[in-house]
Enzyme design. Structure first.
Site, mmCIF file in Angstrom:
data_model
loop_
_atom_site.group_PDB
_atom_site.id
_atom_site.type_symbol
_atom_site.label_atom_id
_atom_site.label_comp_id
_atom_site.label_asym_id
_atom_site.label_seq_id
_atom_site.Cartn_x
_atom_site.Cartn_y
_atom_site.Cartn_z
ATOM 1 N N THR A 171 0.852 -1.191 0.000
ATOM 2 C CA THR A 171 0.000 0.000 0.000
ATOM 3 C C THR A 171 0.884 1.235 0.000
ATOM 4 O OG1 THR A 171 0.019 0.271 2.400
ATOM 5 C CG2 THR A 171 -1.727 -1.121 1.468
ATOM 6 N N ASP A 172 0.316 2.347 -0.385
ATOM 7 C CA ASP A 172 0.984 3.606 -0.099
ATOM 8 C C ASP A 172 0.841 3.849 1.408
ATOM 9 O OD1 ASP A 172 2.307 5.993 -0.194
ATOM 10 O OD2 ASP A 172 1.108 6.869 -1.806
ATOM 11 N N TRP A 173 1.618 4.783 1.908
ATOM 12 C CA TRP A 173 1.725 4.967 3.373
ATOM 13 C C TRP A 173 0.387 5.402 3.999
ATOM 14 C CZ3 TRP A 173 5.390 2.716 1.364
ATOM 15 C CH2 TRP A 173 6.583 2.444 2.003
ATOM 16 N N PHE A 174 -0.149 4.569 4.848
ATOM 17 C CA PHE A 174 -1.413 4.809 5.576
ATOM 18 C C PHE A 174 -2.637 4.784 4.656
ATOM 19 C CE2 PHE A 174 1.999 7.253 7.633
ATOM 20 C CZ PHE A 174 2.037 6.667 8.879
ATOM 21 N N ALA A 175 -2.511 4.158 3.499
ATOM 22 C CA ALA A 175 -3.606 4.199 2.523
ATOM 23 C C ALA A 175 -4.766 3.278 2.895
ATOM 24 C CB ALA A 175 -3.080 3.792 1.148
#
Ligand code: BGC
Length: 796
Positions: free
Chosen positions: A297-301
Site C-alpha cells: 500500500t501507499d503509506w497509511f492508505a
C-alpha cells in the site's frame, strides 16, 4: 519477536507530537506507540537450526510459510512502522519503511526508501562524522523530456547503486501516474501526459535499478492524478480511459521490466480504494498482465487491512501493531482465510530471496557520488527543452558577459518537495554554474541579489525550515518575493553585458496541488514587470534576453513569451542544475529535449480544467474524468485547440529534416509493422533529434483521437549533413484501442495514417496502411466499471 542486540538494545516508546503529523495522511493515533528495535544483524539470520524450515531459496518458501505461526504471518504482511510517526528511526536513518523479519525462519527485515529523483535518506547519523548524501538527479519530467530511454536506464542504474550501497533493499520508485492536469503538485515525480512515454521511461528506469540486484516499486497504482484529498478522493473514470491512458504505462512497465513491487495508490477508483480493489490488484495486474512481484500500500492508505489483504495487497505500509492484530483477529474470526495471507506472503518471500539483505551483501556506504553527479549533469542537460530562440540568441560564447535577473538564479530549485525530495550534498545554482563555465557575470547585480536574499532569509517568515514531516524530508524554503528592480540597475546591467538572462522558478510538492494564481501557475506582477522592463532595456540597446524556467511543470507562458528572445525550460534539473544549464547556454550540449506535457495558452484550455480537483469544490470527494481518453495532446489535436507549446515540441541550435517515411512490407497490416524514417542534420551544429511516430486511426465502432504517439526514438549525435535511418516496430497491441463494451483490445478495420514528425503538430511525413477486418487483439477482464453515467467528449 526479534532478538534484541546485546548491549545495543533499546526499547522505547515513540510519542506523537502534533508537529510531526504527516500532512495529507490520516492515521490512527492508537497505533502510534511502538517500540524501536534495531534490524536483526546479518549474522543472526545465518544460524540454521537443525532440521528447521529455513528460507534458503524459492523451493523453501512453502515450507517456511507452513512453519510460520499466525502471529508471525500477521506481522509479516504489515510493515514495521514509519520513523517519526509510529516508530523510532531505522539504522539507515531516512529509510521510510521496513518489513518484519522472522529470524528463526531465516526471514530478514528489508529496508525501503523513497525516490524517484534520487534516494531519500538522511545524510547524517547521530554520533558519526560520515555523511550519507545521495545524488539528486533531474526530476522525472525532465528525464522523460530527453525521450532517451538509455538515459532513463543509466539514471536508474546509478540510483539503484546508491540504494544498494546505502543498505536499502527496495526503492520506492519510479512514479508514473499520468499528468492529467498541470496543477497536480506531484507532476514533477511523473513522466508525462502520455502513457507510452510514461511506460517506456519507467520500464527503462526499473531495468536500470534492478540491474543492481535491488528492487524497484512502480507507483502509484493507479489513477492517482492529484494531491487534493488524495487519501479519500474517488476517481470516476471510464474503463476505456483507464485501460488506454491510466493503466497503460503500468502495463508496459510490468511487462517490460518486471518490477519487484507495485505500490497501490491512495485514491478510490470508481468507488473502491485502489488498495482494496481485487479487480485492480489481482484481476488486472496478475491475471490480465501476468505480474509476479508483490503489492504494497501507499503509506497509511485505505481503510480496511483485511480488504487490502484480500485484494492482493501483500504488504501494508508503513504498518502498525494494530493493523497486524486486526489481520490476526480476522483470520481467527473467520473473516479472512489464512490461505490469502499465505498467498500474499509467498509473493513477498519470492522477492525477499533476491534482496541484498537476504544475500548478506555488505554495503559500502560509499557509492561513487562523483560519477553519479556527472551523470546527473548529463541527464539534466539532455532533458532541457528550448521553447524559443529568436535569431539564435542562444548559445552564447563563454567570453561574453551576462547579467542575471530573478531570485532563482541564486536559489535554484533542484527538485520538488515531499517524499520525492533528495538530501543531496549541494545544488549548483544557475549563477554559480554560469560563472564556473567561464562567463563574466555582472557582479553588481549578482551581489545585490545575494544581499537581498540573505537578508530576507534572516526574517522569520522566510527562514528555511525543516520539512514539517521531519528532517528526513529535507528543508522547505518559503518563497521570497522577487527582488524589486531599480531602473538604474537594469540600465547599468544591460549596458555592461551582452545578454540578459531572467530565471523564473517554481516549486511544488506532495499533499498539495498548485493553483492558478499569480506566483504559481501565473507569473507574479513582479515577474511580469521584470520581463517587460529588462527586455525593453536590452532591446533598446540591440541586445537579447533569454528566460530560463526552473520549474516542475507547465506555467503560463502565452502572456509574456513574445517579449523575450529565448526560453529554455531547464525543469528542476537536480543538484548539478547550474552546470547543466551552463552546458546548454554555452552550446556544449545542443538542446534536444522535447515536451512530454502540453503547455496550454490558458489554463481553461486544459481538458480536465473544469474537473480538477473535483467536487464539491471546497472539499472534493470525487473527481469525474469527463474528458475520457482526451488527455493532453489527444484533446488539443482532436478538438483543434491551439496550445502555447505542444506535446513533443522542442527546438535545437541546429536544424533537422525528417524524410523517407515508409511502411515496410506492404500496405496491408498483418501482425506487425515496421516504419522507417530518415533524419538529416541540415543545420550547422552537431545535435540530436527526437523522432515521434503518431498514428491516426479510423473512427469505427470506437472514436479515436486525432493522433496518438505509438513509437519514438532519438538519433545519435548527428554532425551537420549527417543522416540516420531509424526503424520503429509496432505490433497489433501497440496500435489497438480498447472497446469497453467487449472488454477487448481491438484493431478496427479501415485506413490508418502513420505520421512521423518532430512534435505532435509538426508532422514531416506520413504513410498509410489498411486493416481489412476488425482484429480482436486481446480479451481482458471486464472490471473497474464506473457505477455512474457521465458524459465524455465526442468529435461529433
Ligand atoms: C507517497 C509515496 C511514498 C511514501 C513513503 C507517500 O506519501 O505517496 O510516494 O513512497 O509516502 O514516503
Amino acid at each position: 519477536m526479534l532478538k534484541r542486540l546485546k548491549g545495543k538494545s533499546k526499547l522505547f516508546a515513540i510519542t506523537i507530537s502534533s508537529s510531526l503529523l504527516y500532512s495529507g495522511f490520516t492515521f490512527d493515533l492508537a497505533s502510534a506507540e511502538t517500540e524501536y528495535l534495531p534490524r536483526v544483524q546479518k549474522s543472526q539470520t545465518s544460524t540454521i537450526q537443525k532440521n528447521a524450515p529455513y528460507l534458503a531459496d524459492a523451493a523453501s518458501i512453502d515450507r517456511v510459510i507452513r512453519a510460520m505461526t499466525l502471529e508471525e504471518k500477521a506481522k509479516f504482511v504489515v510493515g514495521v512502522g514509519m520513523p517519526g510517526i509510529s516508530r523510532g528511526p531505522f539504522e539507515i536513518t531516512g529509510a521510510v519503511g521496513g518489513t518484519y523479519g522472522v529470524p528463526r525462519l531465516g526471514i530478514p527485515e528489508l529496508r525501503l526508501a523513497d525516490g524517484p529523483a534520487g534516494l531519500r535518506i538522511r545524510p547524517t547519523r547521530p554520533g558519526q562524522n560520515q555523511t550519507y548524501f545521495a545524488t539528486a538527479f533531474p526530476i522525472a519530467t525532465s528525464l522523460a523530456s530527453t525521450w532517451d530511454t538509455a538515459v532513463a536506464e543509466a539514471v536508474g542504474e546509478a540510483q539503484g547503486n546508491e540504494v544498494k550501497e546505502y543498505g536499502i533493499d527496495l526503492f520506492l520508485a519510479p512514479a508514473l501516474d499520468i499528468q492529467r492536469n498541470p496543477l497536480n503538485g506531484r507532476n514533477f515525480e511523473y513522466y508525462s501526459e502520455d502513457p507510452l512515454i510514461s511506460g517506456k521511461m519507467a520500464a527503462s528506469f526499473v531495468n536500470g535499478i534492478q540491474s543492481n540486484g535491488v528492487g524497484a516499486t512502480i507507483k502509484h497504482f493507479a489513477a492517482n492524478n492529484q494531491e487534493t484529498n488524495r487519501m479519500i478522493i474517488d476517481t470516476i473514470v471510464s474503463q476505456r480511459a483507464l485501460r488506454e491512458i491510466y493503466l497503460k504505462g503500468f502495463e508496459i512497465a510490468v511487462k517490460e521490466s518486471s518490477p519487484w513491487a507495485v505500490m497501490s495508490s491512495y485514491n478510490k477508483i470508481n468507488g473502491t480504494y485502489a488498495s482494496e480493489s481485487t479487480d485492480l490488484l489481482t484481476t488486472v495486474l496478475r491475471k490480465d498482465w501476468g505480474y509476479k512481484g508483490f503489492v504494497m500500500t501507499d503509506w497509511f492508505a485505505g481503510k480496511d487491512p483485511v480488504e487490502q489483504m484480500k485484494a492482493g495487497n501483500g504488504l501494508i505500509m508503513p504498518g502498525s501493531p494494530k493493523k497486524s492484530n486486526l489481520i490476526r483477529l480476522a483470520v481467527e474470526g473467520g473473516r479472512l482465510n489464512e490461505k490469502i495471507l499465505d498467498r500474499n506472503i509467498k509473493n513477498i518471500l519470492r522477492i525477499v530471496i533476491q534482496t541484498p539483505e537476504f544475500k548478506k551483501y555488505q554495503n559500502s556506504d560509499q557509492p561513487d557520488l562523483k560519477a553519479h553527479a556527472m551523470l546527473a549533469r548529463k541527464a539534466a542537460s539532455e532533458g532541457m527543452v528550448l521553447l524559443k530562440n529568436k535569431e539564435r540568441a542562444l548559445p552564447i560564447n563563454k567570453n561574453k558577459k551576462i547579467a542575471l535577473f530573478g531570485n532563482t538564479q541564486i536559489e535554484t530549485i533542484k527538485g520538488g518537495n515531499g517524499s520525492g525530495d533528495v538530501n543531496a550534498a549541494y545544488t549548483v545554482s544557475i549563477a554559480e554554474g554560469l560563472k564556473e563555465a567561464g562567463y563574466q557575470i555582472n557582479q553588481e547585480l549578482l551581489s545585490k541579489y545575494k544581499t537581498y536574499i540573505d537578508s530576507l532569509r534572516q526574517q522569520e517568515p522566510y527562514k528555511i525550515k525543516p520539512h514539517p514531516w521531519g528532517e528526513d524530508f529535507g528543508k522547505l524554503a518559503p518563497v521570497i518575493p522577487e527582488k524589486p528592480l531599480q531602473e538604474s540597475e537594469i540600465t547599468a546591467a544591460s549596458k555592461d553585458t551582452d545578454l540578459g538572462i531572467i530565471v523564473i522558478g517554481r516549486n511544488s510538492g506532495e499533499a498539495e496541488d498548485r493553483k492558478v494564481v499569480k506566483g504559481d501557475y501565473l507569473l507574479s506582477d513582479a515577474e511580469q514587470d521584470m520581463i517587460s522592463r529588462v527586455t525593453t532595456e536590452y532591446h533598446n540597446q540591440g541586445k537579447k534576453v533569454a528566460v530560463i524556467l526552473n520549474i516542475g511543470g507547465p506555467i503560463e507562458v502565452a502572456s509574456w513569451r513574445d517579449k523575450v528572445d529565448s526560453i529554455l525550460v531547464a525543469w528542476q534539473p537536480g543538484q548539478e542544475a547550474g552546470n547543466a544549464v551552463a552546458d546548454v547556454v554555452s552550446g556544449i550540449v545542443n538542446p534536444s529535449g522535447k515536451l512530454t506535457t502540453t503547455f496550454p495558452v490558458k489554463y481553461s484550455d486544459v481538458p480536465s480544467a473544469a474537473n480538477f480537483p473535483g467536487t464539491p469544490a471546497e472539499n472534493p470527494a470525487k473527481v469525474i474524468y469527463e474528458e475520457g481518453i482526451y488527455v493532453g495532446y489527444r484533446y488539443f489535436t482532436t478538438f483543434g485547440v491551439k496550445p502555447a507549446y505542444e506535446f513533443g515540441y522542442g527546438l535545437s541550435y541546429t536544424d533537422f529534416d525528417i524524410s523517407h517515411v515508409q511502411i515496410n512490407k506492404g500496405k496491408k497490416f498483418k501482425d506487425k509493422l515496421t516504419i522507417s524514417a530518415m533524419v538529416e542534420n541540415t543545420g550547422s551544429l552537431p545535435g540530436r533529434e527526437v523522432v515521434q511516430v503518431y498514428v491516426s486511426a479510423p473512427d469505427g465502432g470506437l472514436e479515436k483521437p486525432s493522433v496518438e504517439l505509438r513509437a519514438f526514438a532519438k538519433t545519435k549525435v548527428l554532425q551537420p549533413n549527417q543522416r540516420q535511418l531509424l526503424h520503429f516496430n509496432l505490433n497489433a497491441k501497440d496500435l489497438a484501442s480498447f472497446d469497453e463494451e467487449k472488454s477487448t483490445w481491438v484493431l478496427e478495420k479501415g485506413t490508418y495514417t502513420v505520421k512521423v514528425g518532430a512534435s505532435s503538430e509538426n508532422i514531416k511525413g506520413s504513410a498509410t496502411y489498411t486493416v481489412d477486418h476488425d482484429v480482436i487483439v486481446q480479451k481482458v477482464s471486464d472490471v473497474l466499471k464506473p457505477k455512474v453515467d457521465f458524459k465524455q467528449p465526442t468529435k461529433q
